[in-house]
Design a protein around this motif. Structure first.
Motif, short mmCIF file in Angstrom:
data_model
loop_
_atom_site.label_atom_id
_atom_site.label_comp_id
_atom_site.label_asym_id
_atom_site.label_seq_id
_atom_site.Cartn_x
_atom_site.Cartn_y
_atom_site.Cartn_z
N MET A 82 0.83 -1.21 0.00
CA MET A 82 0.00 0.00 0.00
C MET A 82 0.86 1.26 0.00
O MET A 82 0.49 2.28 -0.58
CB MET A 82 -0.96 -0.03 1.17
N ILE A 83 2.04 1.19 0.61
CA ILE A 83 2.98 2.31 0.51
C ILE A 83 3.45 2.46 -0.93
O ILE A 83 3.55 3.57 -1.46
CB ILE A 83 4.19 2.09 1.46
N LEU A 84 3.73 1.33 -1.59
CA LEU A 84 4.14 1.37 -3.00
C LEU A 84 3.10 2.08 -3.84
O LEU A 84 3.44 2.90 -4.71
CB LEU A 84 4.37 -0.05 -3.51
N ALA A 85 1.82 1.78 -3.61
CA ALA A 85 0.75 2.40 -4.39
C ALA A 85 0.73 3.92 -4.20
O ALA A 85 0.30 4.66 -5.09
CB ALA A 85 -0.60 1.80 -4.00
N LYS A 86 1.24 4.40 -3.05
CA LYS A 86 1.24 5.83 -2.78
C LYS A 86 2.50 6.53 -3.28
O LYS A 86 2.43 7.62 -3.85
CB LYS A 86 1.07 6.08 -1.27
N VAL A 87 3.68 5.91 -3.06
CA VAL A 87 4.92 6.61 -3.38
C VAL A 87 5.47 6.23 -4.75
O VAL A 87 6.36 6.92 -5.27
CB VAL A 87 6.00 6.34 -2.31
N GLY A 88 4.99 5.15 -5.34
CA GLY A 88 5.45 4.75 -6.67
C GLY A 88 6.49 3.64 -6.62
O GLY A 88 7.21 3.46 -5.63
N ALA A 89 6.56 2.90 -7.71
CA ALA A 89 7.43 1.73 -7.78
C ALA A 89 8.90 2.09 -7.75
O ALA A 89 9.72 1.37 -7.16
CB ALA A 89 7.11 0.92 -9.04
N ARG A 90 9.29 3.19 -8.39
CA ARG A 90 10.71 3.52 -8.51
C ARG A 90 11.36 3.67 -7.13
O ARG A 90 12.35 3.00 -6.82
CB ARG A 90 10.89 4.79 -9.32
N LEU A 91 10.82 4.52 -6.30
CA LEU A 91 11.40 4.78 -4.98
C LEU A 91 11.28 3.56 -4.08
O LEU A 91 12.23 3.20 -3.37
CB LEU A 91 10.72 5.99 -4.34
N TRP A 92 10.12 2.91 -4.10
CA TRP A 92 9.89 1.82 -3.17
C TRP A 92 10.71 0.58 -3.53
O TRP A 92 11.26 -0.08 -2.65
CB TRP A 92 8.41 1.49 -3.10
N PHE A 93 10.81 0.26 -4.81
CA PHE A 93 11.63 -0.89 -5.21
C PHE A 93 13.12 -0.63 -4.92
O PHE A 93 13.85 -1.56 -4.55
CB PHE A 93 11.44 -1.20 -6.69
N ALA A 94 13.56 0.62 -5.09
CA ALA A 94 14.95 0.94 -4.77
C ALA A 94 15.20 0.76 -3.27
O ALA A 94 16.24 0.23 -2.86
CB ALA A 94 15.27 2.37 -5.20
N ARG A 95 14.23 1.18 -2.44
CA ARG A 95 14.36 1.00 -0.99
C ARG A 95 14.42 -0.47 -0.63
O ARG A 95 15.26 -0.91 0.19
CB ARG A 95 13.18 1.66 -0.30
N ILE A 96 13.56 -1.27 -1.26
CA ILE A 96 13.53 -2.70 -0.97
C ILE A 96 14.88 -3.33 -1.31
O ILE A 96 15.46 -4.08 -0.51
CB ILE A 96 12.40 -3.38 -1.78
N MET A 97 15.41 -3.01 -2.48
CA MET A 97 16.67 -3.63 -2.90
C MET A 97 17.84 -3.21 -2.00
O MET A 97 18.70 -4.02 -1.65
CB MET A 97 16.97 -3.26 -4.35
#
Length: 434
Positions: A82-97
Motif C-alpha cells: 500500500m505504501i508502494l501504491a502511494k509513493v510509486g514503484a521507482r522509490l519503493w523498489f529501490a528501498r527494498i533492494m
C-alpha cells in the motif's frame, strides 16, 4: 474459445507495438530485480551445507531460522504494497533492494543462531512487497489479456535465479579460507552486493506509471489508457484495507498456500538431497541447474498454451497434480537418476501453474485494492514457505531420510489441487456477478 473485445484490441497492430516497447524497457529490469531477490532469498540453501556445522545447529533449528524470512514477509507485505501504491514503484523498489542487500551482507557475518534468526526475519521485512508489488505494477502497464504471460516471463527470473544460484552457490563454498572467510560467508557476501549496485539503476530507469515513460509516445499512452479504462471493473468498495478481509481474497490465499509450500520445500531441500547422492559442493551446484531449466521452460509453455487455447482451471490444477505425483515418485521409485528426474519434473510442475493463478486476483481487484489484495494473498500464501522450511527438516530428523519430506509436500499439493478444482469456479463466477 472466442476472443473477447479486449483481447482483439490488444492484438491490434498499434497495441502490439506499444506492448513490445513496454516489454523491452520494463520487463528486463523487473526480471533482473527478481533474479537478484530470489538468489538472496535462496542462498541460505547452499550456505546451509556448511553453516549448520559452523553454528552448531540441528536441521530443525536451521529450518526455523530460514523460515523466519516468511514470517517477516507475512507481517509487512500488505502495508509495504500500500505504501508502494502511494509513493510509486521507482522509490519503493529501490528501498527494498537497498535494505535486502545490506541484510544479506550482514548474514555473512552471522555469529550465532540468534543473529541468524533476527537477520532472516529482517530480510523478509525488507523484501516484503516486492513480488506482489510487481504484480500490481503489471496491472498498470498491461491489459488483462497479457498479464498471465508477463507474470510467466517475470517468474522465469526465479528459475534462472535458482540455476545461477546453484552454480555460484556451489562455487562460492569452495572459496572457504580466502580472505579468512568461510565458504558460507562468501555465499552471502557475493550475493548481497548485486542488490546494492542495482539501486541507482532502478532510481534512474524505472518509471512509476505509463504516463511518466519517456519511451512511450503520446499515442502509445493514449492507447494503453483507453485499453485499461475499457476493462470491467471488479474493485471492492471503500478502503483498500477492506480487500484484506474480502472472502474471495482470503479464499484465494488459502488455495495458494500449497504452491509456495511445495515450491520452497523443494527448492530449499534440493541441495541437501543432491548432496545425499554423493555430489561434491561444486557438482551439487552444477547438477541443480537442471531442475531450474525445466522450471523456466514450464513457466514459458503453460501461459503460452493458456493464451492460445483459453485459460481454464486445469492450467492450475494439472501442474499441481503432476508435481504431487512426481514428488511421491522421488520417494518410492528406485535409483538416484530416477529420483532426480522426478524432482526435476516436480520442480517444473509446482511453478508452472502460478502465472495462471495470479491472473485470477489481477482480474478481481483494481487500483489500491489490487495493491492490498495481491499482497494479502501472497503474504498469507507464502506462510506455506514458513511451514515447508520447518516441516521438511523436522521430517528429515524424524525419519533419517532426505527424501521422506517430499511425500509430505506431495500430499499438500494434492489437497491444494483439489481445492482449486472445486472452489476456483465459484470465485470466478462470483467475480463476474459482482
Amino acid at each position: 474459445m472466442q476472443q473477447t473485445a479486449a483481447e482483439k484490441s490488444t492484438n491490434a497492430p498499434e497495441g502490439e507495438g506499444t506492448l513490445r516497447r513496454i516489454s523491452r524497457r520494463l520487463m528486463p529490469l523487473l526480471c533482473i530485480m527478481y533474479l537478484i531477490a530470489y538468489i538472496d532469498r535462496q542462498n541460505v540453501s547452499y550456505a546451509k551445507l556448511e553453516m549448520v556445522d559452523a553454528l552448531g545447529l540441528s536441521e530443525a533449528a536451521y529450518g526455523l531460522g530460514a523460515s523466519l524470512f516468511f514470517l517477516g514477509y507475512f507481517l509487512f507485505e500488505a502495508p509495504a504494497n500500500m505504501i508502494l501504491a502511494k509513493v510509486g514503484a521507482r522509490l519503493w523498489f529501490a528501498r527494498i533492494m537497498g535494505t535486502w542487500g545490506l541484510i544479506t551482507l550482514a548474514l555473512g557475518f552471522t555469529q550465532d543462531a540468534t543473529m541468524f534468526y533476527v537477520l532472516r526475519f529482517l530480510l523478509g521485512v525488507a523484501e516484503a512487497g516486492f513480488f506482489p508489488g510487481v504484480l500490481y505494477v503489471l496491472t498498470l502497464w498491461y491489459p488483462q489479456a497479457r498479464r498471465a504471460q508477463m507474470v510467466g516471463w517475470f517468474m522465469i527470473a526465479s528459475a534462472i535465479a535458482n540455476a545461477v544460484g546453484s552454480l555460484i552457490g556451489g562455487a562460492l563454498l569452495e572459496l572457504g579460507g580466502v580472505a579468512g572467510l568461510a565458504g558460507w560467508q562468501w555465499v552471502f557476501l557475493a550475493t548481497g552486493i548485486p542488490a546494492m549496485l542495482l539501486v541507482p539503476v532502478v532510481l534512474m530507469a524505472l518509471p512509476n506509471r505509463p504516463d511518466e515513460a519517456r519511451f512511450l509516445s503520446a499515442v502509445d499512452k493514449a492507447w494503453l489508457a483507453a485499453e485499461l479504462a475499457a476493462e470491467p471493473r471488479q474493485a471492492l468498495e471503500g478502503s483498500a484495507w477492506r480487500a484484506l478481509i474480502d472472502p474471495r481474497v482470503l479464499l484465494l490465499a488459502a488455495l495458494y498456500f500449497g504452491m509456495p509450500l511445495g515450491a520452497y520445500g523443494l527448492s530449499y531441500w534440493l541441495p541437501t538431497i543432491v548432496k545425499g547422492f554423493g555430489a561434491s559442493n561444486l557438482q551439487n551446484g552444477i547438477i541443480n541447474v537442471i531442475p531450474w531449466i525445466c522450471v523456466a521452460f514450464a513457466l514459458w509453455a503453460v501461459p503460452r498454451h493458456a493464451a492460445r487455447h483459453g485459460a481454464t482451471r486445469w492450467h492450475i490444477v494439472a501442474p499441481m497434480l503432476i508435481a504431487a505425483m512426481a514428488l511421491l515418485g522421488s520417494v518410492v521409485l528406485p535409483g538416484s537418476a530416477v529420483k532426480f528426474a522426478c524432482l526435476c519434473l516436480a520442480a517444473a510442475a509446482v511453478f508452472a501453474g502460478q502465472p495462471m493463478f495470479w491472473s485470477v486476483p489481477q482480474r478481481l481487484l483494481t487500483g489500491a485494492h489490487a495493491a492490498a489484495g495481491l499482497a494479502a494473498i501472497n503474504s498469507i500464501g507464502n506462510l506455506g514457505g514458513f511451514v515447508a522450511q520447518n516441516a521438511v527438516p523436522a521430517v528429515r530428523d524424524a525419519t533419517g531420510s532426505n527424501l521422506a519430506p517430499m511425500a509430505l509436500l506431495s500430499v499438500a499439493l494434492a489437497f491444494s489441487a483439489a481445492g482449486f478444482f472445486l472452489l476456483l469456479p465459484r470465485i470466478t463466477n462470483a467475480t463476474r456477478n459482482a
